[in-house]
Design an enzyme around this catalytic site. Structure first.
Site, short mmCIF file in Angstrom:
data_model
loop_
_atom_site.label_atom_id
_atom_site.label_comp_id
_atom_site.label_asym_id
_atom_site.label_seq_id
_atom_site.Cartn_x
_atom_site.Cartn_y
_atom_site.Cartn_z
N PRO A 356 -4.12 -0.49 13.15
CA PRO A 356 -4.53 0.70 13.93
C PRO A 356 -6.00 1.01 13.64
O PRO A 356 -6.33 1.59 12.61
CB PRO A 356 -3.59 1.80 13.43
CG PRO A 356 -3.19 1.37 12.06
CD PRO A 356 -3.20 -0.12 12.05
N ASP A 532 -8.85 0.49 8.92
CA ASP A 532 -7.41 0.43 9.11
C ASP A 532 -6.84 1.82 8.77
O ASP A 532 -6.86 2.23 7.61
CB ASP A 532 -6.82 -0.65 8.20
CG ASP A 532 -5.32 -0.84 8.38
OD1 ASP A 532 -4.67 0.03 9.00
OD2 ASP A 532 -4.79 -1.85 7.87
N HIS A 533 -6.33 2.50 9.80
CA HIS A 533 -5.90 3.89 9.61
C HIS A 533 -4.65 4.00 8.74
O HIS A 533 -4.29 5.10 8.29
CB HIS A 533 -5.64 4.54 10.97
CG HIS A 533 -5.87 6.02 10.98
ND1 HIS A 533 -6.03 6.77 9.85
CD2 HIS A 533 -5.94 6.91 12.01
CE1 HIS A 533 -6.20 8.04 10.16
NE2 HIS A 533 -6.15 8.16 11.46
N ARG A 534 -3.98 2.88 8.46
CA ARG A 534 -2.82 2.93 7.55
C ARG A 534 -3.28 3.15 6.11
O ARG A 534 -2.49 3.63 5.28
CB ARG A 534 -2.03 1.62 7.63
CG ARG A 534 -1.42 1.32 8.98
CD ARG A 534 -0.81 -0.06 9.02
NE ARG A 534 -1.81 -1.10 8.74
CZ ARG A 534 -1.51 -2.39 8.59
NH1 ARG A 534 -0.25 -2.80 8.70
NH2 ARG A 534 -2.47 -3.27 8.35
N ILE A 536 -6.95 4.09 5.32
CA ILE A 536 -8.05 5.06 5.27
C ILE A 536 -7.86 6.09 6.37
O ILE A 536 -7.66 5.73 7.53
CB ILE A 536 -9.40 4.33 5.45
CG1 ILE A 536 -9.61 3.33 4.31
CG2 ILE A 536 -10.55 5.33 5.52
CD1 ILE A 536 -10.82 2.44 4.51
#
Length: 563
Positions: A356, A532-534, A536
């Site tokens: 993501p 990577d929004h998972r 950060i």
């Protein structure tokens, strides 16, 4: 003496002039009873025409597109006496075939098996003394093949190290291969004498390509007694046995969707092959008429999974991009992708689909930094160093990564933990005529600005010349993509998975900045952090870019010597 029989289309019921949609065998092929020979398709279903017996195809008189009816002769089959025994001997170990009565193949009576002894008779002594049980004094020749090359195919052979008669030991180099990224030697997995060499300089090879025939060093009978065949050396990378390949396929391929499998447009023989290989036909794209799935489609699907060209998915596939014949609208020219583009494309797509992505944009004031760089550029050039802005940016990134270690991490394979890296290996995008490459500066935290600038120059030159080694492109913990020398105001770089962040740098420009009382001209550098929004979140990302901007404005700290 062979008996030749006609191959006849069986009773098709009410159907006549049925289309032949696939031919599964060719002249000279050996077949077993019930093996599929051709596939027919009616308006209602597809069916295979089976072989009437064991034998060899002497002639096949039909091709794809022909129409057949009940009773049509489509070829001839040569039935050799003893075929059943031969097949049994090949598929079973020699010691098991010395039983008094060979086991009949399903559907045959014992009388059909040539050489079967009467019930209760003792085994012939000659069979116990068969040469197959006694190890030969000299080992049988073996074929050496190209091992797994990862994502590479059609790799250039740039050097051949052996000739007919050469004596080689295990791990001796046979040939040298060169890709766009590196050169590598292919070692021998067997010690012995080369009897024939099948490739030459200039050839292109892939995994499984035959290199040479070697006669292994003779094994004494005492050594050979425990097993009919000597085992290959433990580290042998040249070829995988079928069982290993099967295990890998079972581990990599997704479970079969039975509902979708039953509706797939494929013949019975294709369905049987898919079952044997564990392939879900729902995920296979058919290349036959009306998008029918062929044998080659199933094999290509498995190969793509095992070589990593595509990922196995248990759920629905992404919708396909429409295929358009562009030539209908005007003149076109087709140019092949470079090897680097073929490799990078699927990896970038996988990263974009699986991670993501979010991008945080910011502006860094590098007015003082650029002024000092201009002062130092001349003396550095006299030492053979090109002091570019990227060297300063790398130094600032290292300082920021130490403060925000999550950006220098990777998500564990199980997705339940974070692997924090204590090293700082910086990758940077290098523009070459073959495509974008990402060399890696290892242990960048141990270098000062001048060391970084020198490493940047050397690796960039190697990248453009196609001389980068494999280890010079591996191990990056964070990547920087700088387009500042070309232009642009901002962009959204794709994270180089399994890293979790990448910094994009655009062209700096002079902008009016309010200092509290007036506007003054300042040199501003656009930066773009994709992450990577998972791993950060937005707050962490903006703190990262804010710290980076502050670090870039402190040029004295960046120029401090590294201990």
């Amino acid at each position: 003496m062979a008996t030749v029989i006609d191959i006849v289309i069986p009773d098709l019921g009410d159907f006549a002039d049925v289309d032949v949609i696939e031919v599964l065998v060719k002249r000279g092929d050996r077949v077993a009873r019930e093996d599929g020979l051709i596939t027919l398709e009616t308006d209602k279903a597809a069916m295979d025409v089976p072989a009437p017996d064991f034998g060899t195809i002497e002639e096949l008189t039909v091709k794809v597109g022909d129409k057949v009816s009940t009773g049509d002769v489509i070829g001839r089959l040569a039935i050799e006496k003893g075929d059943t025994v031969l097949i049994q001997t090949i598929t079973e170990p020699p010691e098991e075939t010395t039983a008094a009565t060979p086991q009949a193949t399903k559907g045959e009576s014992p009388k059909e098996i040539t050489g079967a002894a009467p019930q209760g008779a003792k085994a012939a002594p000659s069979k116990k003394a068969a040469p197959a049980v006694t190890p030969p004094a000299e080992a049988e020749p073996q074929t050496l093949k190209i091992p797994d090359l990862g994502d590479f195919t059609d790799v250039d052979v740039i050097e051949v190290h052996v000739t007919e008669g050469s004596e080689v030991r295990i791990d001796d180099a046979l040939v040298t291969l060169e890709t766009d990224k590196a050169a590598m030697d292919v070692p021998s997995t067997v010690a012995g004498t080369i009897e024939a060499v099948m490739i030459k300089v200039g050839d292109k090879v892939s995994e499984g390509t035959e290199i040479a025939v070697i006669r292994p060093t003779a094994t004494s009978p005492e050594q050979a007694q425990p097993a009919p065949k000597p085992a290959p050396a433990a580290p042998a990378p040249a070829a995988q046995s079928p069982p290993a390949a099967t295990v890998q396929a079972e581990q990599s391929l997704p479970p079969i969707d039975e509902a979708g499998f039953s509706k797939a447009h494929a013949s019975p023989s294709v369905r049987k092959l898919a079952r044997e290989l564990g392939v879900d036909l729902v995920q296979v794209r058919g290349s036959g008429p009306k998008k029918r799935i062929l044998h080659d489609d199933v094999k290509a699907f498995v190969k793509a999974i095992l070589t990593g060209e595509r990922a196995a998915t248990a759920g629905p596939q992404l919708p396909q991009v429409p295929q358009v014949d562009f030539a209908k609208f005007g003149e076109v020219e087709t140019q092949p992708l470079t090897r680097i583009q073929k490799i990078a494309g699927p990896r970038l797509q996988a990263s974009w689909i699986n991670l993501p992505h979010v991008t945080q944009h910011d502006l860094a004031d590098i007015t003082e930094l650029e002024a000092r760089r201009q002062e130092l550029k001349g003396p550095a050039k006299e030492k053979g160093i090109s002091l570019t802005p990227l060297a300063f940016i790398m130094k600032a990134c290292i300082a920021t990564l130490k403060e925000y270690p999550k950006a220098n991490a990777s998500l564990a394979a199980d997705g339940k933990s974070l692997v924090i890296k204590k090293y700082f290996h910086l990758g940077f995008a290098a523009d070459t005529e073959h495509g974008l490459m990402v060399p890696v500066i290892h242990d960048a935290d141990r270098m000062d600005v001048y060391d970084l600038a020198q490493a940047l120059g050397e690796l960039s030159a190697d990248a453009r010349a196609g001389k980068l080694k494999v280890n010079q492109m591996q191990g990056a913990s964070f990547t920087i993509s700088s387009l500042g020398g070309i232009g642009g105001t901002a962009f959204t770089p794709i994270v180089n998975a399994p890293e979790v962040a990448i910094l994009g740098v655009s062209r700096s420009s002079m902008q009016p900045v309010w200092n509290g009382s007036e506007f003054e001209p300042r040199l501003m550098l656009p930066i773009s952090l994709s992450y990577d929004h998972r791993v950060i979140d937005g707050a962490y990302a903006v703190r990262f870019t804010t710290h980076l901007c502050q670090t870039l404005s402190d040029v004295d700290a960046l120029l401090e010597a590294t201990p």
